[in-house]
Design a protein around this motif. Structure first.
Motif, PDB file in Angstrom:
ATOM      1  N   LEU A  33       0.845  -1.200   0.000  1.00 45.52           N
ATOM      2  CA  LEU A  33       0.000   0.000   0.000  1.00 45.52           C
ATOM      3  C   LEU A  33       0.880   1.249   0.000  1.00 45.52           C
ATOM      4  N   GLU A  35       0.275   4.050   1.231  1.00 45.17           N
ATOM      5  CA  GLU A  35       0.168   4.726   2.536  1.00 45.17           C
ATOM      6  C   GLU A  35       1.210   4.221   3.539  1.00 45.17           C
ATOM      7  N   GLY A 124     -17.086  -1.840   4.699  1.00 39.56           N
ATOM      8  CA  GLY A 124     -16.122  -1.595   5.762  1.00 39.56           C
ATOM      9  C   GLY A 124     -16.643  -1.789   7.176  1.00 39.56           C
ATOM     10  N   LEU A 144      -5.580   6.206   8.322  1.00 43.06           N
ATOM     11  CA  LEU A 144      -6.169   5.134   7.533  1.00 43.06           C
ATOM     12  C   LEU A 144      -6.570   3.964   8.426  1.00 43.06           C
ATOM     13  N   VAL A 146      -7.646   0.074   8.477  1.00 41.59           N
ATOM     14  CA  VAL A 146      -7.497  -1.108   7.631  1.00 41.59           C
ATOM     15  C   VAL A 146      -7.953  -2.345   8.396  1.00 41.59           C
ATOM     16  N   ASP A 168     -11.482   1.796   6.114  1.00 42.03           N
ATOM     17  CA  ASP A 168     -11.322   2.354   4.773  1.00 42.03           C
ATOM     18  C   ASP A 168     -10.942   1.290   3.740  1.00 42.03           C
ATOM     19  N   LEU A 169     -10.119   0.348   4.176  1.00 38.39           N
ATOM     20  CA  LEU A 169      -9.635  -0.727   3.306  1.00 38.39           C
ATOM     21  C   LEU A 169      -9.725  -2.055   4.052  1.00 38.39           C
ATOM     22  N   ILE A 176      -7.573  -6.287  -2.238  1.00 38.18           N
ATOM     23  CA  ILE A 176      -7.690  -5.136  -1.333  1.00 38.18           C
ATOM     24  C   ILE A 176      -9.020  -4.488  -1.684  1.00 38.18           C
ATOM     25  N   ASN A 178     -11.416  -1.431  -1.315  1.00 35.27           N
ATOM     26  CA  ASN A 178     -11.556  -0.026  -0.938  1.00 35.27           C
ATOM     27  C   ASN A 178     -13.024   0.158  -0.597  1.00 35.27           C
ATOM     28  N   THR A 179     -13.339   0.346   0.671  1.00 34.14           N
ATOM     29  CA  THR A 179     -14.735   0.395   1.102  1.00 34.14           C
ATOM     30  C   THR A 179     -15.440   1.671   0.694  1.00 34.14           C
ATOM     31  N   LYS A 180     -14.665   2.621   0.179  1.00 29.58           N
ATOM     32  CA  LYS A 180     -15.253   3.864  -0.307  1.00 29.58           C
ATOM     33  C   LYS A 180     -15.587   3.742  -1.798  1.00 29.58           C
ATOM     34  N   GLU A 183     -11.996  -1.620  -5.973  1.00 26.86           N
ATOM     35  CA  GLU A 183     -11.000  -2.542  -5.410  1.00 26.86           C
ATOM     36  C   GLU A 183      -9.642  -2.187  -5.955  1.00 26.86           C
TER      37      GLU A 183
END
Length: 183
Positions: A33, A35, A124, A144, A146, A168-169, A176, A178-180, A183
């Protein structure tokens, strides 16, 4: 209904025979990631009751001088993040989970928090053990959020309550999420 679902997934997790292999895949995905490279502080959990093992990740991150690694300590109804430099000083704490001793790290300075769950949905939301420790912590985290999960722990929808804080992830062995959105 929540309790029956919780018990079914815990039973499945107890019998899961690819846990070690999948934990390593999750670790590798997590370390890729973007981040991670920017993060100064990462709060992980110490694995308990067949949760995705964070031990290989903890051991690897302890070798990186540029990252402050934190583990949770339960104090009353709260999770307190405490910096660690090795695993040898951990002691049994809440529910028999190994915890660090030391001075609390400011929650608002945590760049990434990794949380366990019994299940996550694609938005999420997480199903935990029902005590609310992580929800209270996640409310304060600006960084973040996770979740680590095996693929069978991902469901379409979980019942969410107003106090539930989504991640969030979600990192699984195969993807992976991405809950926003996306993917």
């Amino acid at each position: 209904m929540k309790q029956k679902f919780r018990e079914e997934l815990l039973q499945k997790r107890r019998k899961y025979d690819r846990a070690e292999e999948d934990a390593l895949k999750i670790k590798e995905r997590f370390l890729q990631l973007p981040e991670i490279h920017r993060a100064d502080s990462i709060l992980l959990y110490y694995p308990h009751k067949n949760e995705v093992s964070t031990l290989p990740l903890i051991e690897e991150l302890l070798l990186k001088a540029d990252k402050k690694l934190l583990l949770p300590k339960v104090n009353g109804d709260e999770i307190i993040p405490i910096p660690i430099t090795d695993l040898s000083s951990l002691k049994k704490g809440y529910a028999g989970i190994l915890e660090p001793d030391g001075i609390s790290y400011p929650v608002e300075k945590i760049d990434i928090v990794v949380v366990p769950a019994i299940a996550f949905d694609i938005n999420g939301h997480r199903l935990g053990y029902g005590k609310g420790y992580y929800d209270r912590l996640l409310k304060k985290i600006k960084g973040l959020k996770v979740g680590f999960a095996y693929d069978f722990q991902i469901v379409d929808k979980l019942p969410a309550e107003p106090h539930d804080i989504p991640v969030d992830l979600i990192v699984t062995p195969t993807r992976i999420i991405n809950t926003k959105g996306g993917e």
